[in-house]
Every structure is written in structure tokens, then in C-alpha cells.
Scaffold this motif. Structure first.
Motif, PDB file in Angstrom:
ATOM      1  N   SER A 634       2.638   8.799 -16.782  1.00 35.58           N
ATOM      2  CA  SER A 634       2.352   9.431 -18.077  1.00 35.58           C
ATOM      3  C   SER A 634       0.878   9.288 -18.426  1.00 35.58           C
ATOM      4  CB  SER A 634       3.212   8.794 -19.174  1.00 35.58           C
ATOM      5  OG  SER A 634       4.585   9.025 -18.927  1.00 35.58           O
ATOM      6  N   ASN A 635       0.317   8.093 -18.198  1.00 30.59           N
ATOM      7  CA  ASN A 635      -1.116   7.910 -18.461  1.00 30.59           C
ATOM      8  C   ASN A 635      -1.947   8.815 -17.566  1.00 30.59           C
ATOM      9  OD1 ASN A 635      -0.831   6.081 -20.495  1.00 30.59           O
ATOM     10  ND2 ASN A 635      -1.375   4.274 -19.282  1.00 30.59           N
ATOM     11  N   ALA A 636      -1.546   8.915 -16.279  1.00 27.82           N
ATOM     12  CA  ALA A 636      -2.316   9.753 -15.353  1.00 27.82           C
ATOM     13  C   ALA A 636      -2.267  11.216 -15.785  1.00 27.82           C
ATOM     14  CB  ALA A 636      -1.757   9.590 -13.935  1.00 27.82           C
ATOM     15  N   GLY A 657       3.513  -8.550  -0.319  1.00 32.73           N
ATOM     16  CA  GLY A 657       4.569  -7.919  -1.106  1.00 32.73           C
ATOM     17  C   GLY A 657       4.510  -6.409  -1.051  1.00 32.73           C
ATOM     18  N   LEU A 658       5.216  -5.759  -2.010  1.00 34.52           N
ATOM     19  CA  LEU A 658       5.314  -4.300  -2.082  1.00 34.52           C
ATOM     20  C   LEU A 658       4.397  -3.784  -3.174  1.00 34.52           C
ATOM     21  CD1 LEU A 658       7.090  -1.895  -0.890  1.00 34.52           C
ATOM     22  CD2 LEU A 658       8.327  -2.042  -3.042  1.00 34.52           C
ATOM     23  N   PHE A 659       3.532  -2.805  -2.841  1.00 33.66           N
ATOM     24  CA  PHE A 659       2.580  -2.230  -3.781  1.00 33.66           C
ATOM     25  C   PHE A 659       3.014  -0.804  -4.139  1.00 33.66           C
ATOM     26  CE2 PHE A 659       0.323  -5.510  -1.584  1.00 33.66           C
ATOM     27  CZ  PHE A 659      -0.569  -6.038  -2.512  1.00 33.66           C
ATOM     28  N   ILE A 660       3.048  -0.486  -5.437  1.00 37.69           N
ATOM     29  CA  ILE A 660       3.250   0.889  -5.923  1.00 37.69           C
ATOM     30  C   ILE A 660       1.981   1.276  -6.657  1.00 37.69           C
ATOM     31  CG2 ILE A 660       4.616   2.403  -7.397  1.00 37.69           C
ATOM     32  CD1 ILE A 660       6.991   0.559  -6.959  1.00 37.69           C
ATOM     33  N   GLN A 661       1.341   2.351  -6.198  1.00 38.67           N
ATOM     34  CA  GLN A 661       0.013   2.711  -6.707  1.00 38.67           C
ATOM     35  C   GLN A 661       0.019   4.139  -7.233  1.00 38.67           C
ATOM     36  OE1 GLN A 661      -3.676   1.645  -4.498  1.00 38.67           O
ATOM     37  NE2 GLN A 661      -3.936   3.857  -4.287  1.00 38.67           N
ATOM     38  N   VAL A 662      -0.619   4.345  -8.400  1.00 40.89           N
ATOM     39  CA  VAL A 662      -0.815   5.677  -8.994  1.00 40.89           C
ATOM     40  C   VAL A 662      -2.311   5.881  -9.160  1.00 40.89           C
ATOM     41  CG1 VAL A 662      -0.415   7.152 -10.983  1.00 40.89           C
ATOM     42  CG2 VAL A 662       1.403   5.631 -10.181  1.00 40.89           C
ATOM     43  N   MET A 715      -6.318  -2.783 -11.735  1.00 36.11           N
ATOM     44  CA  MET A 715      -6.800  -1.484 -12.210  1.00 36.11           C
ATOM     45  C   MET A 715      -8.247  -1.288 -11.759  1.00 36.11           C
ATOM     46  SD  MET A 715      -6.869  -0.131 -16.139  1.00 36.11           S
ATOM     47  CE  MET A 715      -7.482   1.496 -16.585  1.00 36.11           C
ATOM     48  N   GLU A 716      -8.532  -0.094 -11.210  1.00 40.26           N
ATOM     49  CA  GLU A 716      -9.885   0.285 -10.812  1.00 40.26           C
ATOM     50  C   GLU A 716     -10.181   1.648 -11.422  1.00 40.26           C
ATOM     51  OE1 GLU A 716      -9.945   0.370  -6.614  1.00 40.26           O
ATOM     52  OE2 GLU A 716      -9.421  -1.772  -6.363  1.00 40.26           O
ATOM     53  N   SER A 717     -11.359   1.781 -11.994  1.00 46.63           N
ATOM     54  CA  SER A 717     -11.682   3.062 -12.634  1.00 46.63           C
ATOM     55  C   SER A 717     -13.186   3.243 -12.696  1.00 46.63           C
ATOM     56  CB  SER A 717     -11.090   3.105 -14.057  1.00 46.63           C
ATOM     57  OG  SER A 717     -11.279   4.386 -14.624  1.00 46.63           O
ATOM     58  N   GLU A 718     -13.600   4.502 -12.725  1.00 45.78           N
ATOM     59  CA  GLU A 718     -15.007   4.856 -12.859  1.00 45.78           C
ATOM     60  C   GLU A 718     -15.090   6.142 -13.672  1.00 45.78           C
ATOM     61  OE1 GLU A 718     -18.912   5.760 -10.060  1.00 45.78           O
ATOM     62  OE2 GLU A 718     -17.051   4.996  -9.168  1.00 45.78           O
ATOM     63  N   PRO A 719     -15.877   6.141 -14.739  1.00 43.39           N
ATOM     64  CA  PRO A 719     -15.965   7.334 -15.592  1.00 43.39           C
ATOM     65  C   PRO A 719     -16.314   8.580 -14.785  1.00 43.39           C
ATOM     66  CG  PRO A 719     -17.067   5.477 -16.634  1.00 43.39           C
ATOM     67  CD  PRO A 719     -16.727   5.034 -15.270  1.00 43.39           C
ATOM     68  N   GLY A 720     -15.543   9.643 -15.006  1.00 41.51           N
ATOM     69  CA  GLY A 720     -15.788  10.924 -14.352  1.00 41.51           C
ATOM     70  C   GLY A 720     -15.167  11.055 -12.979  1.00 41.51           C
ATOM     71  N   LYS A 721     -14.627   9.950 -12.385  1.00 38.86           N
ATOM     72  CA  LYS A 721     -14.077  10.011 -11.027  1.00 38.86           C
ATOM     73  C   LYS A 721     -12.582   9.719 -10.975  1.00 38.86           C
ATOM     74  CE  LYS A 721     -18.296   9.050  -8.471  1.00 38.86           C
ATOM     75  NZ  LYS A 721     -18.927   8.238  -7.417  1.00 38.86           N
ATOM     76  N   GLY A 722     -12.044   9.047 -11.987  1.00 40.96           N
ATOM     77  CA  GLY A 722     -10.600   8.809 -12.002  1.00 40.96           C
ATOM     78  C   GLY A 722     -10.255   7.341 -12.087  1.00 40.96           C
ATOM     79  N   THR A 723      -8.954   7.076 -12.091  1.00 38.43           N
ATOM     80  CA  THR A 723      -8.428   5.723 -12.270  1.00 38.43           C
ATOM     81  C   THR A 723      -7.333   5.473 -11.241  1.00 38.43           C
ATOM     82  OG1 THR A 723      -8.878   5.822 -14.652  1.00 38.43           O
ATOM     83  CG2 THR A 723      -7.336   4.127 -13.897  1.00 38.43           C
ATOM     84  N   THR A 724      -7.306   4.227 -10.733  1.00 42.93           N
ATOM     85  CA  THR A 724      -6.252   3.788  -9.815  1.00 42.93           C
ATOM     86  C   THR A 724      -5.618   2.528 -10.386  1.00 42.93           C
ATOM     87  OG1 THR A 724      -7.388   4.678  -7.880  1.00 42.93           O
ATOM     88  CG2 THR A 724      -5.704   2.987  -7.484  1.00 42.93           C
ATOM     89  N   VAL A 725      -4.292   2.576 -10.550  1.00 46.64           N
ATOM     90  CA  VAL A 725      -3.552   1.415 -11.042  1.00 46.64           C
ATOM     91  C   VAL A 725      -2.467   1.098 -10.022  1.00 46.64           C
ATOM     92  CG1 VAL A 725      -2.213   0.426 -12.937  1.00 46.64           C
ATOM     93  CG2 VAL A 725      -3.963   2.150 -13.426  1.00 46.64           C
ATOM     94  N   ARG A 726      -2.378  -0.190  -9.627  1.00 45.44           N
ATOM     95  CA  ARG A 726      -1.342  -0.593  -8.676  1.00 45.44           C
ATOM     96  C   ARG A 726      -0.611  -1.820  -9.206  1.00 45.44           C
ATOM     97  NH1 ARG A 726      -6.107  -2.100  -6.314  1.00 45.44           N
ATOM     98  NH2 ARG A 726      -6.289  -0.053  -5.386  1.00 45.44           N
ATOM     99  N   VAL A 727       0.702  -1.811  -9.016  1.00 48.34           N
ATOM    100  CA  VAL A 727       1.524  -2.965  -9.366  1.00 48.34           C
ATOM    101  C   VAL A 727       2.044  -3.572  -8.073  1.00 48.34           C
ATOM    102  CG1 VAL A 727       2.184  -2.187 -11.663  1.00 48.34           C
ATOM    103  CG2 VAL A 727       3.540  -1.470  -9.694  1.00 48.34           C
ATOM    104  N   ARG A 728       2.048  -4.902  -8.021  1.00 45.32           N
ATOM    105  CA  ARG A 728       2.463  -5.612  -6.805  1.00 45.32           C
ATOM    106  C   ARG A 728       3.697  -6.454  -7.092  1.00 45.32           C
ATOM    107  NH1 ARG A 728       2.291 -10.647  -4.878  1.00 45.32           N
ATOM    108  NH2 ARG A 728       1.183 -11.364  -6.744  1.00 45.32           N
ATOM    109  N   PHE A 729       4.774  -6.169  -6.337  1.00 48.57           N
ATOM    110  CA  PHE A 729       5.958  -7.012  -6.390  1.00 48.57           C
ATOM    111  C   PHE A 729       5.825  -8.072  -5.298  1.00 48.57           C
ATOM    112  CE2 PHE A 729       7.285  -3.067  -8.319  1.00 48.57           C
ATOM    113  CZ  PHE A 729       8.092  -3.476  -9.375  1.00 48.57           C
ATOM    114  N   PRO A 730       6.065  -9.350  -5.608  1.00 45.94           N
ATOM    115  CA  PRO A 730       5.879 -10.398  -4.598  1.00 45.94           C
ATOM    116  C   PRO A 730       6.791 -10.207  -3.402  1.00 45.94           C
ATOM    117  CG  PRO A 730       7.064 -11.269  -6.499  1.00 45.94           C
ATOM    118  CD  PRO A 730       6.593  -9.887  -6.883  1.00 45.94           C
TER     119      PRO A 730
END
Length: 751
Positions: A634-636, A657-662, A715-730
Motif C-alpha cells: 500500500s505504501n509503495a 532466515g526468510l526475506f520478503i522485500q518490496v 529500509m533503504e531509500s533515496e529521494p527521486g529513486k525509490g524505496t526498498t523495505v524488507r522484513v526478515r523472518f528468523p
């Protein structure tokens, strides 16, 4: 080593013992040994050569039978191809038999065949009646003629075939066996002759040895034994003296080569007595100062006086250096200049000296005052810290009683108990009040230990003390601060209790409010949907239908906001319980993407997923996992301009662990604003006229939910280029060996 000493002590006697008789005996024995060796070598050569000849002669019999068999097979073989292959084998066998016959007649060095034929064998090979040589030539010629015939000319009545098969089983075969027997008989005769010669040589050698033992060696052994007995007496006396010495004793030649060394030297340097001789003295002993002359030169310079003592460096067999004290003396033995080196290991003495220097340094430079007294408590020595602490100079207190420092604050009973402990237990430790030179009374920490003599009586006392005025002041300050901290802790406990009560009140309020608000909201949502569907009749105006849709969407939005607020509150209060199951990550992702697809298509956005073929299952709360993924998507969608791309990927790493990334290609935010975005209700644009709607609860709620699962959010982000958010399950939540194969393409949806 002892043998070298023996040679040194009888250099002129040994040549006299070597008379002409000994030389003659040695020459005869040497000649017999050489002759025996030549006979033995000739015997081995003969055996090897005869074995090769017998082997080749025996192979002639086998080759004749092989040729006969191949000849018959050639006649029977069907087809030109089969006949040609047999014909080639037949020709190779004929050539082998011909080479063997040539080697037997004229020799072959490569096969160890001699170039001469024994007389007994010549009679068989070239006899007037049955010449085996002629029979072999005739057999080979007929076999070669048969092999060269064309296929049409081959038949059983061929005279060559008949002759070959008859010879292979008749008189020719018997003659070949006779040749082998003749070679064997000739070899046995030669070996027997050489063995007889060898036996005669051995008998003659034994005779010479017996004669020499009686006439030559017995007198010589007697003289040598007498000389050795005398030398053994001298050696034992000298060895007893040298080995009983505690110091290392080494004899050295003028050029520095070691002649002998005693048992103490062997143990000191780690060199065997037998192996020490022949080494250079420099390999064991070197000058401590490279600028000094060689120790042997110093011994020569001091030959007319008392041998001086030098401190040098020794070297053990392992290469370890150690300090030595050596005395060198020059002597003349049998006209040769020699040196006697007496060495003493002073490692322990050096260690004691170093310990004493270290103790003196520690005593003088220590931060604590130290006093050494005799048994009557008269001061023998003090250090610099004593002067700094008391104000007395060292010269002012030497010989004085320690009562000089008494403050008068302690009773006689106090001192009596202190001295009782020192005499009975050997030490005492405690706090006392003493007096400086200027009359100032101060507190000090004092330790007194007794140094006892061999009889167990107190000989010296060592007192170590330090001024603890500052420590006393600090202790008083600490007590004051402790009291203040105690008061602060009471206030903090009360504040924590009040905060917990306020938090519970907030949770109760939110729960009550959520119930009170969600009940009418559900009615609004239900009635608006019923009216929009015109269940009880037409509304009458299309604009009212638009209003009803807006009312329903707003009510849904408000309900979602209330649910998020309640979830954040529960996370902060720690009252969320996870409903953990083994969930299918792929199915959860598919269901979540279906919920967001319509909004993405409306905004003309592409949702791309990059998923592995085999995604393992998770042990987690499936509803909360779906809620996390939906919040990130939704944020994306919200912050990605039209035409952008949103990528959803999954990666499993064994130990992490398992990573889910948007990841999106949206507007992005700065590093400073990321902190604000991760806080509850945090808005990067907080003005009333902000461009993007939302409460700012999506990321904080997702972070709280993943942490409840023991994971983390990055969370990684840079103005004008986009955002990457990842959640890690152990890794502990990943169910092993549970992956499933994806069905479908790489794209979930594209506007």
C-alpha cells in the motif's frame, strides 16, 4: 671421544705394529675377496643369460604349435576379412619364431642372449642326421609360403599345411624339446663348476684367516690389549675427575676445535659427549660484546698470570642463549698448543640479580609508602613515597622508631592486638591514623608483614601504607549520592507505576472507543452498501449513489485507521498474541497482491514479483504476515508515480532466515525523514495540505509485527529513486524441506 683420546696418547706406537706380515695378510685377504666377488658376479651373469636362453628355446616349441593352429584356422576361416586377420597373426608368429632362432644362433644383447652356442646344443642344431637348424628353416619357409597363398589356393591337401601340422606334433617338436633340455643341462654344468670354484675359494680364505689368527693377529692383539688396558686405567682416572666436576670442562685446539668435553658440559650445552668433538668452540660459546677480542686470544694474552674470568654467552643445542662465566688456561700437549675452558652457567645468578634490581626499582618507584624495620621496630629503609606521604626525609628517620609517626588516637589495646596478629599470623591489615612531619593527622591504609629467620623468629617487618584521605572524602560523597539515588529510585518507581496505569487506561480507552466507534461504522457501511445496491427501491438520483459510495469508502477508511491504532496500541502494551501456524508464503503473497491489484491498475503501476521456484513454509501468524505485506504494498502504491514499477521478491538464506522485500521506483525519502517515517503517526509531510493521505501507522505497525515474530525490518531509500523495505523472518521460523514449486509466470499484474 674416548677413541680420539686413545689415538692422541699413542700416535707413535700404532705404525710400529703394522709389520710386513700384516700387510701380506691383508693383501691376500683382499685378493681373495676380489676373486670371490668376480666368481659370484660371473655366476649371476651366467644364470641370468642361461635363463633367457632356456626361455627363448622353450618359446620356440610354443610358437611352432601356434603356427600349426593358425594354419589350420586359416584354411577353415570363412570370408576374406577373417582369413586376412588370421594371416596377419600367422606372419607375426613366423617372424617371432625366426627372431628367436636367430638370437639363439648369433646372440641378442637386448634379450641377454649369448653369441656362442654350447657344444652339446651345437650337435643338435647342426648334427649330420637331425639338424634342428635346417628343420626350423624348413618349417618357417613352408609356413611363410602357406601365409602368402591367396584364398582360392588354400585347401586341406596343400603340402605346406600337411608338413606344418606333421612337424608340429612329430619329430620336429621332439627335437625342439631336446634343444631346451640340452640348454638346461649346459647351464647346470656351468653353475656346478662355478660353485665348486667358489667353495674352494671360501675354504682357502678360511685357511688364510686361521693361519693369520695364529701367526699374525694373535701377537698384535696381545700388544694392543696391553696398551688399551693401560690407557683404560688412565682414562678412568681422568674421566672420574672430569665427570665429578660441577663446571663444564672443555679442551680446545689452537684453531678453536673442541677435542673433549666432560659430562657437565654435555648436559649444559645439550651436546652428546661423543658428538661434541670436532665442533668449533664458537658454536657453543661466543663473546657477549662483539667489540671484544676472541676468548682464545684473551687466554693467550693472559697466559703468564692468573687466568681471568670472563662473562660470555653460551648456546644450547636448541639455539637458546644463556649467560656463562668462563676461565681459560693455555697448555702444551705433545707439542701442540691446547686450551682448557672451564665454564659455569650463571643463569640463576643473573636471574637473582635481575630480581633484586627489579625489587629495588619497585621499592623505590612504588606509589605506596614502604618502611622496613628490624625486630625492635627501628627503621632500616624507606622509599620515596614515604617521604611524599609523611614529609620526612630518609636521612631523618633511619634508625628511629616507628612511634615517630604515631598520632596518639589509638589505644594501647589497639596496638597490642595489632602486634599479636603480626607475631601469630605473620601479618596485619587495617586503617590507622598517623601524623605527618608538619603535625597533620591523616588516615592511612596499613599492611604489616613479618620476615622470619630460619628459627621462625621475626627478623624484619615490612610496612606498606597509603594516604586514604581522598578515599575517605570520596566515600562520604558516595554515601551522599547513594541517598539521593535512593530518593530518585523511589520517584522513578512511582512514575513507572503511573505510566503503566496510564498505558492500561489508554488501552482500555482505545478498546472501548474502538467498540463504540466500530459499531456505528459497521451500521453506516452496511446501510450505505444496501442503499447503493437499491435493495428496497431506487434512490431516485444518481448523485445520491455517488454520495453513498463516498460514505462507504470513508467509513471503511476510518475503520482501517481505528484497527491500525488499536494494533499499534496492543503492540506497545505487549498484548498481541500470535496465532502461529505453518503457512504457505506463496499463497499469502498471491492473496495479498490480489487485494492491491485494482489500486495499482488504477494508478497505472506494474507489480512484478521475483520469487524462487521453491519457497519454504513459515511458522507464523498468517493474518499478521498478510497485514505486513499489504502495508508495504500500500505504501509503495501510494508513493509511486504513474507508470512506475513495484517489485516484490522473496529470498531464503540458510542461517539468516526468510526475506520478503518490496521495492518501488517512487519518490523516496531522505535518511533524516526515515526516522520520522518509522515512528507512530509519523508523516514526512505533516502539513494539512499534504499531497499523500495516510495516518503514518503502516511502517511502525509492520515493524512491530515482524519484531513480534523475532525478525527485523530494514529500509533503504533515496529521494527521486525509490524505496526498498524488507522484513526478515528468523531461520528458526522457516520450516525445512517444505518448499513448493511455483505455478505461473513472473508477473502478478501489470497496468
Amino acid at each position: 671421544m674416548l677413541f680420539r683420546c686413545l689415538l692422541m696418547m699413542m700416535p707413535a706406537r700404532l705404525p710400529a705394529l703394522m709389520t710386513i706380515r700384516y700387510v701380506v695378510v691383508l693383501a691376500v685377504l683382499a685378493g681373495l675377496a676380489v676373486f670371490s666377488y668376480l666368481i659370484q658376479d660371473r655366476l649371476h651373469t651366467t644364470i641370468d643369460s642361461d635363463a633367457a636362453v632356456i626361455n627363448v628355446a622353450g618359446s620356440q616349441r610354443m610358437l611352432s604349435q601356434r603356427i600349426a593352429l593358425l594354419a589350420e584356422t586359416l584354411i577353415e576361416a570363412p570370408g576374406s576379412f577373417r582369413k586376412n586377420r588370421i594371416r596377419r597373426n600367422l606372419l607375426r608368429s613366423i617372424e617371432a619364431m625366426e627372431d628367436n632362432h636367430e638370437g639363439l644362433l648369433h646372440g641378442d644383447p637386448e634379450r641377454n642372449l649369448p653369441d656362442s652356442v654350447p657344444e652339446a646344443v651345437k650337435g643338435l642344431l647342426f648334427g649330420p642326421t637331425n639338424s634342428v637348424d635346417a628343420q626350423v628353416d624348413d618349417f618357417i619357409a613352408k609356413a611363410r609360403r602357406l601365409a602368402t597363398l591367396n584364398d582360392e589356393a588354400l585347401h586341406w591337401t596343400d603340402e605346406n599345411l600337411i608338413s606344418i601340422t606333421n612337424n608340429a606334433s612329430g619329430e620336429f617338436l621332439h627335437n625342439l624339446d631336446s634343444v631346451v633340455s640340452a640348454y638346461q643341462k649346459s647351464s647346470e654344468d656351468k653353475v656346478a663348476r662355478m660353485a665348486n670354484i667358489q667353495l674352494l675359494t671360501a675354504v682357502f680364505t678360511i685357511f688364510v684367516l686361521l693361519l693369520s689368527a695364529v701367526a699374525v693377529f694373535r701377537p698384535m692383539v696381545g700388544r694392543i690389549r696391553s696398551e688399551m688396558a693401560e690407557q683404560e686405567k688412565v682414562r678412568k682416572r681422568l674421566s672420574g675427575v672430569l665427570d665429578s666436576a660441577n663446571d663444564a670442562i672443555i679442551t680446545v685446539t689452537a684453531d678453536g676445535q673442541i677435542e673433549t668435553l666432560n659430562r657437565a658440559a654435555s648436559a649444559m650445552f645439550g651436546v652428546d659427549e661423543a658428538d661434541g668433538g670436532g665442533q668449533l668452540l664458537d658454536s657453543l660459546i661466543t663473546s657477549s660484546n662483539e667489540a671484544e677480542v676472541d676468548i682464545l686470544e684473551r687466554a693467550t694474552l693472559s697466559r703468564h698470570g692468573t687466568p681471568p674470568i670472563h662473562e660470555v654467552t653460551g648456546h644450547r643445542r636448541s639455539g637458546e642463549p644463556f649467560p656463562l662465566e668462563v676461565t681459560l688456561s693455555e697448555m702444551i700437549q705433545d707439542g701442540r698448543q691446547m686450551y682448557i675452558v672451564v665454564a659455569r652457567d650463571i643463569t640463576e645468578r643473573k636471574r637473582i640479580e635481575e630480581d633484586m634490581r627489579l625489587a629495588a626499582t619497585v621499592f623505590e618507584s612504588g606509589q605506596h609508602a614502604i618502611t622496613i624495620t628490624d625486630a625492635d621496630s627501628r627503621i632500616l629503609n624507606v622509599n620515596s613515597a614515604f617521604t611524599r606521604t609523611t614529609g620526612y626525609l630518609k636521612s631523618e628517620v633511619l634508625g628511629e622508631s616507628t612511634t615517630l609517626l604515631s598520632s596518639g588516637r589509638h589505644s594501647e589495646e589497639f596496638y597490642a592486638e595489632m602486634w599479636r596478629a603480626i607475631r601469630e599470623e605473620g601479618s596485619w591489615e587495617g586503617e590507622v591514623w598517623n601524623k605527618r612531619k608538619n603535625g597533620e593527622i591523616y588516615p592511612e591504609h596499613l599492611e604489616i608483614s613479618s620476615v622470619r629467620d630460619a628459627g621462625g623468629g621475626d627478623k624484619y617487618y615490612v610496612a606498606v601504607f597509603s594516604d586514604i584521605t581522598n578515599m575517605k572524602t570520596a566515600d562520604a560523597e558516595l554515601k551522599k549520592y547513594a541517598k539521593e539515588l535512593q530518593t530518585i529510585n523511589v520517584d522513578l518507581r512511582e512514575a513507572v507505576i503511573k505510566a503503566n496505569e496510564a498505558n492500561r487506561a489508554k488501552s482500555d480507552f482505545l478498546a472501548a472507543m474502538s467498540h463504540e466507534v466500530r459499531t456505528p461504522l459497521n451500521a453506516v457501511i452496511g446501510f450505505s452498501e444496501a442503499m447503493s445496491m437499491e435493495l428496497f427501491g431506487p434512490v431516485g438520483n444518481n448523485r445520491y449513489l455517488d454520495y453513498l459510495n463516498s460514505i462507504g469508502e470513508s467509513a471503511h477508511h476510518l475503520l482501517n485507521v481505528i484497527n491500525d491504532i488499536l494494533d499499534v496500541s496492543k503492540i506497545e502494551a505487549g498484548s498481541i498474541d500470535l496465532m502461529e501456524v505453518e503457512m504457505d508464503v506463496q499463497s499469502t503473497i498471491d492473496a495479498t497482491v490480489r487485494l492491491i491489484r485494482r489500486r495499482a491498475e488504477k494508478e497505472k503501476l506494474s507489480i512484478v514479483h521475483n520469487l524462487p521456484e521453491n519457497i519454504p513454509a513459515l511458522r507464523a501468524d498468517e493474518r499478521r504476515v498478510k497485514q505486513m505485506i499489504l502495508n508495504l504494498l500500500s505504501n509503495a502504491v501510494k508513493f509511486t508515480p504513474s507508470g512506475g514499477t513495484i517489485t516484490l521478491s522473496v529470498k531464503n538464506e540458510e542461517h539468516k532466515g526468510l526475506f520478503i522485500q518490496v521495492a518501488d521506483t517512487g519518490i523516496g525519502i531522505s535518511a533524516d525523514d526515515m526516522v520520522k517515517a518509522m515512528s507512530p503517526f509519523g508523516q514526512v509531510d505533516s502539513s494539512l495540505a499534504r499531497r499523500y493521505e495516510g495516518t503514518g501507522l503502516g511502517l511502525p505497525l509492520t515493524k512491530g509485527l515482524i519484531e513480534l515474530h523475532g525478525g527485523s525490518l530494514e529500509m533503504e531509500s533515496e529521494p527521486g529513486k525509490g524505496t526498498t523495505v524488507r522484513v526478515r523472518f528468523p531461520a528458526s521460523r522457516v520450516v525445512p524441506d517444505s518448499g513448493r514449486v511455483l505455478l505461473g509466470g513472473n508477473y502478478l499484474g501489470e497496468a
